[in-house]
Design an enzyme around this catalytic site. Structure first.
Site, PDB file in Angstrom:
ATOM      1  CE  LYS A 119      -3.654   2.215   2.714  1.00 58.31           C
ATOM      2  NZ  LYS A 119      -4.579   2.063   3.858  1.00 58.31           N
ATOM      3  CE  LYS A 123      -5.739   1.676  -0.670  1.00 59.66           C
ATOM      4  NZ  LYS A 123      -6.063   1.860   0.670  1.00 59.66           N
TER       5      LYS A 123
HETATM    6  C1  PBG Z   1      -7.844   2.870   5.550  1.00 61.06           C
HETATM    7  C2  PBG Z   1      -7.978   2.810   4.083  1.00 61.06           C
HETATM    8  C3  PBG Z   1      -7.693   3.818   3.132  1.00 61.06           C
HETATM    9  C4  PBG Z   1      -8.046   3.301   1.906  1.00 61.06           C
HETATM   10  C5  PBG Z   1      -8.490   1.995   2.117  1.00 61.06           C
HETATM   11  N1  PBG Z   1      -8.423   1.707   3.461  1.00 61.06           N
HETATM   12  C6  PBG Z   1      -7.267   5.227   3.307  1.00 61.06           C
HETATM   13  C7  PBG Z   1      -5.917   5.567   3.752  1.00 61.06           C
HETATM   14  O1  PBG Z   1      -5.015   4.743   3.894  1.00 61.06           O
HETATM   15  O2  PBG Z   1      -5.754   6.763   4.011  1.00 61.06           O
HETATM   16  C8  PBG Z   1      -7.969   4.040   0.611  1.00 61.06           C
HETATM   17  C9  PBG Z   1      -8.958   3.617  -0.400  1.00 61.06           C
HETATM   18  C10 PBG Z   1      -9.240   4.569  -1.485  1.00 61.06           C
HETATM   19  O3  PBG Z   1      -8.614   5.629  -1.658  1.00 61.06           O
HETATM   20  O4  PBG Z   1     -10.149   4.239  -2.245  1.00 61.06           O
HETATM   21  N2  PBG Z   1      -6.546   2.766   5.995  1.00 61.06           N
HETATM   22 ZN    ZN Z   2      -6.107   3.436   8.055  1.00 57.10          ZN
END
Ligand code: PBG
Ligand code: ZN
Length: 333
Positions: free
Chosen positions: A204, A257
């Site tokens: 991520k 992601k």
């Molecule tokens: C929570 C989470 C996030 C996303 C998925 N789970 C946000 C972040 O990390 O700030 C992002 C998903 C998206 O942008 O569609 N941690």
């Molecule tokens: Zn989070």
């Protein structure tokens, strides 16, 4: 110029155009085919909401009250989509993220409701994180002014177990804390939840493309950013280490992601593991397409189809996308 071998050296005997001649031939030759069964629809459910509410930066996406959830999921299911991922927005936040592991929390209640209504017809995935549940909006617990890895994974494990008890099929930890998959696997097993799978948000990236999601989920960090735990988007070997680590820790599915900027990671992951790979095309990817389409600068259906096909072609087995229902409609036509 490269010549193609034939009687005469410059004669183009190989004509790739032969196989592009008609829609029928192109259909026969199509290598990557999207299916509604590849798609996972994100669903936002907000505690205390009276009726569905739109999200400014994500046109056509809504936050739902618990009372409207089953209808929405019925719509998704009737399109042939087999999976949803649930994001909860609680009415209470604190520094310990207590509402995240409350057995009567918004996600827990949602999962119970959906399980009752849908049985095994829909795979229920839950996002396991703390950022919607902490007053400071970070994905972990803060100790001594820092996001503390080890107390955070203890809390994440409690969240995952509570989701599993409510009936989740797959828990998806997204906090990017080291050891979170292992801690969750251990806690699930100790609770007898051996059949609940873990989808690791493995690679991520710390991406500005999450901004619309944070509007939607009320999870913008109050100070600083997430770069001490989410990984730098400049590093591909590090991304592979994140993926390898999640695999060693017992992840059942690994996720990459955002999706479109990181097709290289999806491709590489598909070469080093036989685990299923999920790609999450995030809120900002959706918003970019949507905004340009609303201006009339690109055609939404075509760009959506191209991007999702490219993600699958790179090696994704399944895709989380805010375009899930729109794509399903188009595929069902
Ligand atoms: C929570 C989470 C996030 C996303 C998925 N789970 C946000 C972040 O990390 O700030 C992002 C998903 C998206 O942008 O569609 N941690
Ligand atoms: Zn989070």
């Amino acid at each position: 110029m490269k010549t193609r071998k034939n009687d005469s050296s410059s004669f183009p005997a190989v004509r790739l155009r032969r196989l592009r001649k008609s829609p029928a031939i192109r259909d026969l030759l199509q290598e990557t085919r999207l299916s509604v069964k590849d798609l996972i629809a994100p669903v936002f459910v907000q505690e205390g909401l009276k009726k569905p509410e739109g999200i400014g930066s994500m046109p056509d996406i809504k936050r739902f009250p618990l009372s409207g959830l089953a209808d929405e999921v019925e719509k998704i299911s009737s399109l042939g989509i087999r999976g949803i991922i649930l994001f909860g927005i609680p009415s209470e936040k604190d520094t310990r993220a207590t509402s995240a592991f409350d057995d009567k929390g918004i996600v827990q209640k949602s999962v119970e409701t959906l399980r009752k209504q849908f049985g095994d017809k829909m795979a229920i995935i839950t996002d396991v994180c703390l950022c919607q549940y902490t007053t400071h909006g970070h994905c972990g617990i803060i100790a001594n002014g820092k996001i503390d890895n080890d107390s955070s994974i203890d809390t994440l494990a409690k969240v995952a177990v509570s989701h599993a008890r409510a009936g989740a099929d797959i828990v998806a930890p997204s906090a990017m804390m080291d050891g979170q998959v292992q801690a969750i696997r251990k806690a699930l097993d100790e609770d007898g939840q051996t059949d609940v799978a873990i989808m690791g948000y493995s690679a991520k990236q710390a991406s500005p493309l999450y901004a619309p999601f944070r509007d939607a989920a009320h999870s913008t960090p109050e100070f600083g950013d997430r770069r001490t735990y989410q990984m730098p988007f400049s590093n591909s070997r590090e991304a592979m280490r994140e993926i390898e680590t999640d695999i060693e820790e017992g992840a059942d599915i690994v996720m990459i992601k955002p999706a479109i900027p990181y097709l290289d990671l999806i491709y590489k992951a598909s070469k080093i593991t036989n685990l299923p790979i999920c790609a999450y095309s995030v809120s900002g990817e959706y918003a970019l397409i949507k905004a340009a389409a609303m201006e009339g600068w690109v055609d939404e259906n075509s760009v959506m189809t191209e991007f999702l096909t490219a993600i699958k072609r790179a090696g994704a087995d399944m895709m989380i996308t805010y375009h899930a229902t729109k794509m399903a409609h188009l595929l069902n036509e």
